[in-house]
Scaffold this active site. Sequence first.
Site, PDB file in Angstrom:
ATOM      1  N   HIS A   1     -14.676  -1.869   4.663  1.00 27.71           N
ATOM      2  CA  HIS A   1     -13.563  -2.599   5.288  1.00 27.71           C
ATOM      3  C   HIS A   1     -13.950  -3.224   6.633  1.00 27.71           C
ATOM      4  O   HIS A   1     -14.824  -2.716   7.346  1.00 27.71           O
ATOM      5  CB  HIS A   1     -12.408  -1.605   5.504  1.00 27.71           C
ATOM      6  CG  HIS A   1     -11.146  -2.242   5.948  1.00 27.71           C
ATOM      7  ND1 HIS A   1     -10.642  -2.088   7.219  1.00 27.71           N
ATOM      8  CD2 HIS A   1     -10.277  -3.048   5.287  1.00 27.71           C
ATOM      9  CE1 HIS A   1      -9.499  -2.760   7.317  1.00 27.71           C
ATOM     10  NE2 HIS A   1      -9.256  -3.348   6.163  1.00 27.71           N
TER      11      HIS A   1
ATOM     12  N   SER B   1     -11.222  -0.930  -0.985  1.00 30.65           N
ATOM     13  CA  SER B   1      -9.886  -1.505  -0.837  1.00 30.65           C
ATOM     14  C   SER B   1      -9.662  -2.770  -1.627  1.00 30.65           C
ATOM     15  O   SER B   1      -8.537  -3.060  -2.021  1.00 30.65           O
ATOM     16  CB  SER B   1      -9.602  -1.770   0.638  1.00 30.65           C
ATOM     17  OG  SER B   1     -10.573  -2.633   1.171  1.00 30.65           O
TER      18      SER B   1
ATOM     19  N   ASN C   1       0.824  -1.214   0.000  1.00 29.47           N
ATOM     20  CA  ASN C   1       0.000   0.000   0.000  1.00 29.47           C
ATOM     21  C   ASN C   1       0.859   1.266   0.000  1.00 29.47           C
ATOM     22  O   ASN C   1       0.360   2.357   0.259  1.00 29.47           O
ATOM     23  CB  ASN C   1      -0.911   0.025   1.227  1.00 29.47           C
ATOM     24  CG  ASN C   1      -1.924  -1.099   1.198  1.00 29.47           C
ATOM     25  OD1 ASN C   1      -2.371  -1.500   0.131  1.00 29.47           O
ATOM     26  ND2 ASN C   1      -2.278  -1.624   2.362  1.00 29.47           N
TER      27      ASN C   1
ATOM     28  N   GLU D   1     -16.452   3.711   2.124  1.00 29.74           N
ATOM     29  CA  GLU D   1     -15.089   4.019   1.687  1.00 29.74           C
ATOM     30  C   GLU D   1     -15.208   4.914   0.458  1.00 29.74           C
ATOM     31  O   GLU D   1     -16.250   4.923  -0.208  1.00 29.74           O
ATOM     32  CB  GLU D   1     -14.348   2.719   1.303  1.00 29.74           C
ATOM     33  CG  GLU D   1     -14.117   1.814   2.480  1.00 29.74           C
ATOM     34  CD  GLU D   1     -13.406   0.501   2.113  1.00 29.74           C
ATOM     35  OE1 GLU D   1     -12.554   0.503   1.209  1.00 29.74           O
ATOM     36  OE2 GLU D   1     -13.711  -0.510   2.750  1.00 29.74           O
TER      37      GLU D   1
ATOM     38  N   LYS E   1      -0.688   4.019   4.537  1.00 31.24           N
ATOM     39  CA  LYS E   1      -0.636   3.524   3.160  1.00 31.24           C
ATOM     40  C   LYS E   1       0.203   4.487   2.311  1.00 31.24           C
ATOM     41  O   LYS E   1       1.417   4.440   2.366  1.00 31.24           O
ATOM     42  CB  LYS E   1      -2.055   3.286   2.655  1.00 31.24           C
ATOM     43  CG  LYS E   1      -2.780   2.309   3.615  1.00 31.24           C
ATOM     44  CD  LYS E   1      -4.157   1.946   3.187  1.00 31.24           C
ATOM     45  CE  LYS E   1      -4.931   1.261   4.299  1.00 31.24           C
ATOM     46  NZ  LYS E   1      -4.415  -0.042   4.724  1.00 31.24           N
TER      47      LYS E   1
ATOM     48  N   HIS F   1      -7.620   4.552   1.125  1.00 28.42           N
ATOM     49  CA  HIS F   1      -6.934   4.243  -0.138  1.00 28.42           C
ATOM     50  C   HIS F   1      -6.982   5.408  -1.114  1.00 28.42           C
ATOM     51  O   HIS F   1      -6.752   5.219  -2.311  1.00 28.42           O
ATOM     52  CB  HIS F   1      -7.534   2.983  -0.758  1.00 28.42           C
ATOM     53  CG  HIS F   1      -7.368   1.797   0.121  1.00 28.42           C
ATOM     54  ND1 HIS F   1      -6.213   1.045   0.146  1.00 28.42           N
ATOM     55  CD2 HIS F   1      -8.179   1.272   1.070  1.00 28.42           C
ATOM     56  CE1 HIS F   1      -6.332   0.092   1.053  1.00 28.42           C
ATOM     57  NE2 HIS F   1      -7.511   0.208   1.637  1.00 28.42           N
TER      58      HIS F   1
ATOM     59  N   ASP G   1     -14.380   6.885   4.537  1.00 27.92           N
ATOM     60  CA  ASP G   1     -13.059   6.318   4.805  1.00 27.92           C
ATOM     61  C   ASP G   1     -12.215   6.481   3.534  1.00 27.92           C
ATOM     62  O   ASP G   1     -12.474   5.834   2.520  1.00 27.92           O
ATOM     63  CB  ASP G   1     -13.233   4.838   5.182  1.00 27.92           C
ATOM     64  CG  ASP G   1     -11.914   4.123   5.412  1.00 27.92           C
ATOM     65  OD1 ASP G   1     -10.885   4.531   4.830  1.00 27.92           O
ATOM     66  OD2 ASP G   1     -11.910   3.114   6.150  1.00 27.92           O
TER      67      ASP G   1
END
Length: 403
Positions: A137, A185, A45, A181, A244, A213, A210
Amino acid sequence: MSADYKEELARLQESGRLRQLRPLAGRQGSHVQCQGQELLNLTSNDYLGLAGDASLLRRFYEGMDAGNLLEGYGLGAASSRLLAGDTDLAHQLEQDLALAYGRPAALLFNSGYHANIGILPALLSKNDLILSDKLNHASIHDGMQLCRAAHKRFAHCDYNQLERLLATYRHHYERVVIVSESVFSMDGDVADLARLVQLKKEFDALLYVDEAHAVGLYGECGLGKAEEQGVVADIDLLMGTFGKAFASIGAFVICGQDIHDYLINHSRSLIFTTALPPVVLNWNRFVFHHQQTMGEQRRHLAALSLQLRQALQQHGLPTGGDTNIIPLIIGADRQAVRLAAKLQDHGFLIFPVRPPAVPEGTARFRLSLTADMSWPDLQGLPEIFARELAVSSRGRTGGGDTR
Ligand code: PMP
């Protein structure tokens, strides 16, 4: 070890779901050493390639204030932030974050996991409802489990279903929080944040996004998909991690001042744990500022990801999404494990992702590209993967194990 643990481990092994730790060494840019072999690391990541950037690390170390080594760069805070573990460093980083996002407040957590298990239980009570995307997640899921609020999940990115849930249930609850998210992910696809904002406004809900990523990767300043989609001001809780793209550890939530103050008083994963070490806070601040200048690397990574995704599609391979996370859906767990070993023989480090990290029957490779890769690193992969997949599928239909 008692017999039932042994049996369960044997069962996991048999079904292709046994997880094992595998130490890596000798990191050089996007390459690592694994069991004596040099491999292209397609599972990291470290999206901006900062963890292995020796000259950046050197600049950070050279910039250390020798008169302030223990206070500024010590290795242990030795206390929770609410006791003696708080420092100016943490406040400076939070101020920088809040300023960059143009929002009233930012609050640090020790990791994205801590943030996601600590925010919802702190803010919600039994009269509240969480509406969560089905592919969110595990840490969000765990946060919901720790909550006294009710929760329901909507089908992945199905905002019509979300709207129906809001229409049906909004008035039964005091507060409703929509959780998603921004970049998913395991699938590398992207939430429609503008639509989520519209729904949260229409139904007077809170929106929790979130961006684990997405921070470092999207928007002119690398603030994430909310910056890119122009909706930062409309998100009540925007979570980003340092673990990440920022090559560190820790996380933050961007929010209003009241929520910030409330979390300090109620979030157990903030209150009952030791604060981040000073050296980490300093590095996080350094990296956060540095990454704002990395527009070129962001564009390179986006172009490289598009190129690989298109090449995989040209080989008829089952992929999806549209970010630097590129899923290759395989299906059966054991086949994914075998294929991962085969690809390692070809110089690619790819770990198979299996349930429960992804839904049953969708074991996959999750290729994550990083900005320090270039096309020659990747161009052989689609053909090799297509060939190995065909061999392995023939092996499966014949009932044999090809490896
Ligand atoms: N949220 C998402 C979407 C994630 O993928 C992850 C980590 N895989 C986390 C939160 C947890 O972040 P951290 O690694 O900082 O604990």
